[in-house]
Write an enzyme that holds these catalytic residues in place. Structure first.
Site, mmCIF file in Angstrom:
data_model
loop_
_atom_site.group_PDB
_atom_site.id
_atom_site.type_symbol
_atom_site.label_atom_id
_atom_site.label_comp_id
_atom_site.label_asym_id
_atom_site.label_seq_id
_atom_site.Cartn_x
_atom_site.Cartn_y
_atom_site.Cartn_z
ATOM 1 N N GLU A 1 26.397 -19.034 -33.250
ATOM 2 C CA GLU A 1 25.217 -19.061 -32.378
ATOM 3 C C GLU A 1 25.612 -18.742 -30.939
ATOM 4 O O GLU A 1 26.760 -18.931 -30.536
ATOM 5 C CB GLU A 1 24.585 -20.460 -32.420
ATOM 6 C CG GLU A 1 23.248 -20.524 -33.127
ATOM 7 C CD GLU A 1 22.123 -19.758 -32.463
ATOM 8 O OE1 GLU A 1 22.357 -18.784 -31.709
ATOM 9 O OE2 GLU A 1 20.973 -20.137 -32.697
ATOM 10 N N ASP A 2 24.653 -18.273 -30.180
ATOM 11 C CA ASP A 2 24.898 -18.024 -28.755
ATOM 12 C C ASP A 2 24.836 -19.325 -27.960
ATOM 13 O O ASP A 2 25.684 -19.586 -27.115
ATOM 14 C CB ASP A 2 23.904 -16.995 -28.191
ATOM 15 C CG ASP A 2 22.445 -17.328 -28.487
ATOM 16 O OD1 ASP A 2 22.152 -18.344 -29.171
ATOM 17 O OD2 ASP A 2 21.573 -16.564 -28.020
ATOM 18 N N ARG B 250 19.956 -8.849 -22.181
ATOM 19 C CA ARG B 250 20.993 -9.071 -23.201
ATOM 20 C C ARG B 250 22.241 -8.233 -22.931
ATOM 21 O O ARG B 250 23.347 -8.602 -23.322
ATOM 22 C CB ARG B 250 20.476 -8.709 -24.600
ATOM 23 C CG ARG B 250 19.360 -9.611 -25.116
ATOM 24 C CD ARG B 250 19.192 -9.361 -26.622
ATOM 25 N NE ARG B 250 17.940 -9.892 -27.152
ATOM 26 C CZ ARG B 250 17.761 -11.139 -27.557
ATOM 27 N NH1 ARG B 250 18.738 -12.012 -27.457
ATOM 28 N NH2 ARG B 250 16.602 -11.536 -28.050
ATOM 29 N N PHE C 23 18.691 -22.180 -17.400
ATOM 30 C CA PHE C 23 18.345 -21.087 -18.309
ATOM 31 C C PHE C 23 19.269 -19.931 -17.990
ATOM 32 O O PHE C 23 19.339 -19.473 -16.861
ATOM 33 C CB PHE C 23 16.870 -20.674 -18.188
ATOM 34 C CG PHE C 23 16.450 -19.851 -19.368
ATOM 35 C CD1 PHE C 23 16.050 -20.454 -20.552
ATOM 36 C CD2 PHE C 23 16.496 -18.459 -19.306
ATOM 37 C CE1 PHE C 23 15.712 -19.691 -21.663
ATOM 38 C CE2 PHE C 23 16.144 -17.693 -20.418
ATOM 39 C CZ PHE C 23 15.750 -18.305 -21.589
#
Ligand code: IMP
Ligand code: MG
Length: 173
Positions: free
Chosen positions: A98-99, A164, A151
């Site tokens: 997972e990131d 991304r 975030f």
């Protein structure tokens, strides 16, 4: 929304963290064949670099799953599986890649999906962990970096599908 002027995690730090994760994983699976299950889209960049840093002698196959839980900056519990892996995980050793581990909703959806197929084992590897945000208890076996409640975008991580492609991790505020 604005990007931080300097990266929260720069390329050299990312590289070092991934080398060290790869060393741990290479030891953990030195005599066990396993499946690396990459959670799209966010973990694509990380998984690609991680796989190339592993011991080339390991016995690895690669699968992908796509789960959507986020709109904007808010996770929600209605995570949907948008793309399912082609092969069964029954009796296989599975390492989920997972990131970022945030509320834990996405991770638990992926873990349950894999667990339902009765694999030999499930382990979880995440590049980033935001433990302060956890709502669902999830244990990561391999963690790259623990970060505060920011975030973040870049290196696979997005804000509404943007950012991304950035090679380093930035804070969005
Ligand atoms: P969770 O379901 O809340 O644990 O969120 C996990 C998923 O949400 C990750 O796979 C990411 O795609 C996304 N996510 C969580 N936090 C961030 C962030 O800070 N930036 C970008 N995406 C995030
Ligand atoms: Mg993701």
């Amino acid at each position: 929304m604005k990007l931080s002027e300097t990266p929260l995690i720069n390329a050299a730090t990312l590289h070092a963290g991934i080398q060290s994760l790869a060393a741990e994983i290479s030891i953990a699976y030195s005599d066990t064949a396993f499946i690396m299950l990459t959670v799209l889209k966010g973990a694509l960049h990380f998984s690609s670099d991680l796989q190339r840093a592993l011991n080339p002698a390991l016995d690895i196959t690669s699968e992908f799953i796509r789960v959507r839980s986020y709109e904007g900056t808010e996770s929600n519990s209605r995570a949907q599986i948008l793309y399912k892996p082609e092969n069964s995980f029954a009796h296989k050793h599975v390492l989920i890649i997972e990131d970022i581990l945030d509320t834990g909703h996405t991770a638990s959806v992926v873990q349950n999906y894999v667990a339902n197929q009765k694999p030999a084992s499930i382990r979880f590897c995440t590049l980033l962990d935001k433990p302060d945000r956890r709502l669902v208890p999830v244990h990561a076996d391999f963690t790259g970096f623990t970060i505060d409640d920011h975030f973040v975008v870049g290196y696979g991580l997005d804000y509404n599908e943007q950012y991304r492609h950035l090679p380093e991790i930035y804070t969005l505020f």
